[in-house]
Design a protein around this motif. Structure first.
Motif, PDB file in Angstrom:
ATOM      1  N   THR A  27       0.830  -1.210   0.000  1.00 49.63           N
ATOM      2  CA  THR A  27       0.000   0.000   0.000  1.00 49.63           C
ATOM      3  C   THR A  27       0.862   1.256   0.000  1.00 49.63           C
TER       4      THR A  27
ATOM      5  N   GLN B  88      -4.457  -1.612  10.392  1.00 50.84           N
ATOM      6  CA  GLN B  88      -5.047  -2.241   9.210  1.00 50.84           C
ATOM      7  C   GLN B  88      -3.964  -2.594   8.197  1.00 50.84           C
ATOM      8  N   TYR B  89      -3.371  -1.578   7.591  1.00 48.66           N
ATOM      9  CA  TYR B  89      -2.209  -1.785   6.719  1.00 48.66           C
ATOM     10  C   TYR B  89      -1.133  -0.802   7.145  1.00 48.66           C
TER      11      TYR B  89
ATOM     12  N   GLY C  79       2.173  -5.165   9.153  1.00 43.31           N
ATOM     13  CA  GLY C  79       1.533  -6.117   8.254  1.00 43.31           C
ATOM     14  C   GLY C  79       2.530  -7.146   7.732  1.00 43.31           C
TER      15      GLY C  79
ATOM     16  N   GLN D 187       1.688  -3.595   4.288  1.00 44.96           N
ATOM     17  CA  GLN D 187       0.853  -4.774   4.079  1.00 44.96           C
ATOM     18  C   GLN D 187      -0.237  -4.850   5.138  1.00 44.96           C
ATOM     19  N   CYS D 188      -1.290  -5.579   4.784  1.00 43.64           N
ATOM     20  CA  CYS D 188      -2.380  -5.819   5.730  1.00 43.64           C
ATOM     21  C   CYS D 188      -1.926  -6.759   6.840  1.00 43.64           C
TER      22      CYS D 188
ATOM     23  N   THR E 238      -0.731  -8.219  -0.377  1.00 42.57           N
ATOM     24  CA  THR E 238      -1.546  -7.022  -0.241  1.00 42.57           C
ATOM     25  C   THR E 238      -1.354  -6.127  -1.452  1.00 42.57           C
TER      26      THR E 238
ATOM     27  N   GLU F 294      -2.920  -2.327  -3.229  1.00 44.41           N
ATOM     28  CA  GLU F 294      -3.774  -1.146  -3.141  1.00 44.41           C
ATOM     29  C   GLU F 294      -4.255  -0.789  -4.538  1.00 44.41           C
TER      30      GLU F 294
ATOM     31  N   VAL G 164      -7.832  -1.278  -0.363  1.00 47.53           N
ATOM     32  CA  VAL G 164      -6.733  -2.204  -0.086  1.00 47.53           C
ATOM     33  C   VAL G 164      -7.279  -3.616   0.088  1.00 47.53           C
TER      34      VAL G 164
ATOM     35  N   THR H  19      -6.191  -7.950   0.558  1.00 48.32           N
ATOM     36  CA  THR H  19      -5.347  -9.136   0.623  1.00 48.32           C
ATOM     37  C   THR H  19      -6.017 -10.195  -0.238  1.00 48.32           C
TER      38      THR H  19
ATOM     39  N   LYS I  30      -9.903   0.382   5.742  1.00 47.53           N
ATOM     40  CA  LYS I  30      -9.856  -1.005   6.179  1.00 47.53           C
ATOM     41  C   LYS I  30      -9.159  -1.895   5.146  1.00 47.53           C
ATOM     42  N   CYS I  31      -8.601  -3.001   5.639  1.00 51.81           N
ATOM     43  CA  CYS I  31      -8.127  -4.069   4.762  1.00 51.81           C
ATOM     44  C   CYS I  31      -9.307  -4.959   4.410  1.00 51.81           C
TER      45      CYS I  31
END
Length: 362
Positions: A147, A154-155, A159, A180-181, A208, A210, A256, A258, A314-315
């Motif tokens: 991201t 979250q991220y 992560g 990353q998430c 992850t 984005e 974002v 995963t 949020k992820c």
């Protein structure tokens, strides 16, 4: 429906029935054309050779689309070349030089954690309504490895994800990975189960990404030329932008994900914009920023500003097939989008001094 047994019909009725079937066949052929009707009746076959790419170094996706199209999802996505014609958006992007960050407007991507705002003073106001309500349409879709924004918990720097592609990219000097998430769990099969990608390139289950949807009121909205690569051709396609109020006319949605190999998380139309469903896409940060990418940092900034950013904090989880379907859709556009079928590198996080002080929360 009522089914007739032709054995019980009179000779006159039999003749009328057969005549009706013939007429229906002729009518369908006239409506769709003989070739198109045959295509509709046949099962999807492997993609034809795609048109020559203006992004030749990433045209290998055409090779990947050949051969066996089956994958563990059981889904099969076929891309068809769009009708040829004049691309009215080609080469419409203005060439703007990168600038010293001290002279630049607020940049992207920033921290979007609840309560965060930057230190760069601005009088610009971001759009806080869905883009379609303000007359903007998406003109491109692309995504970044990891991201570019940061949302604490979250991220962020805590992560994690698989390391295979990240390691290979570092060795070859390729795309930079962002945050990353915190969803990845290598003990759960859906985060590690192999997926046979048909259309997207250099993608990885468990990773992850984005996703960005650049949008504009000046796009060729609702036409075959709506989606463009590079995205700036779509943003500036029609010469109607009021440069004194860009945030109300140009923006980017960001969400974002995963990726997992589990069809329970399949969404069929990711190309068209951010997923808004129940809690997904409900916690949004709004601010004015710029274009992103690894050619910018906290010393060298983008001159493509100010534009609205709407970022999901949020992820989210989506299936690999969700992305593969999107890539198939991208291959079917009139403009050649092969330059966006793979993850781009992530810009380093914009620091406080380069981030606008107008962050809002939905």
């Amino acid at each position: 429906f009522i089914t007739f047994d032709t054995m019980t019909l009179s000779p006159t009725m039999k003749t009328a029935t057969l005549l009706g079937i013939v007429l229906l066949s002729i009518t369908n052929e006239e409506c769709y054309g003989k070739e198109e009707l045959q295509n509709r009746q046949l099962k999807s076959k492997k993609d034809g050779k795609s048109k020559s790419s203006k992004h030749s170094k990433h045209s290998k996706g055409d090779k990947a689309s050949k051969g066996n199209k089956t994958n563990s999802s059981g889904k099969h996505f076929t891309s068809y070349k769009a009708p040829t014609g004049l691309n009215i958006c080609a080469d419409k992007a203005p060439a703007l030089d990168k600038i010293d960050c001290g002279k630049a407007l607020g940049q992207a991507g920033t921290d979007v954690t609840e309560g965060y705002t930057g230190n760069k003073d601005t009088t610009y106001v971001p759009l806080t309504v869905p883009f379609y309500e303000a007359g903007l349409c998406p003109v491109n879709v692309h995504w970044h490895l990891g991201t570019e924004h940061r949302s604490e918990g979250q991220y962020d720097e805590d992560g994690s994800g698989p390391t295979e592609i990240d390691h290979r990219r570092q060795l070859s000097g390729k795309a930079r990975k962002g945050f990353q998430c915190q969803l990845y769990d290598d003990s759960v099969g859906m985060f590690t189960k192999h997926y046979d990608w048909q259309h997207c390139e250099d993608m990885e289950v468990g990773q992850t990404y984005e996703v960005h949807w650049p949008s504009s009121v000046a796009g060729a909205c609702g036409t075959l030329n709506q989606y463009q690569t590079p995205f700036a051709d779509g943003v500036f396609c029609r010469d109607i932008l009021d440069m004194s109020d860009l945030p109300s006319q140009v923006g980017v949605q960001a969400q974002v994900f995963t990726i997992v190999n589990d069809e329970k998380y399949y969404y069929p139309d990711l190309m068209r914009g951010m997923i808004v469903d129940k809690k997904i896409g409900s916690d949004i940060a709004y601010y004015t920023g710029s274009t992103t990418g690894t050619s910018h940092n906290n010393e060298i900034c983008s001159a493509y500003a100010p534009i609205t950013w709407q970022v999901d904090r949020k992820c989210n989880i989506v299936s690999a097939s969700t992305f593969d379907k999107m890539c198939a859709d991208m291959k079917s556009q009139r403009d050649d989008m092969s330059g966006d079928l793979y993850p781009h590198g992530s810009r380093v996080l914009v620091n406080d001094s380069n981030a606008s002080n107008n962050h809002e929360r939905s």
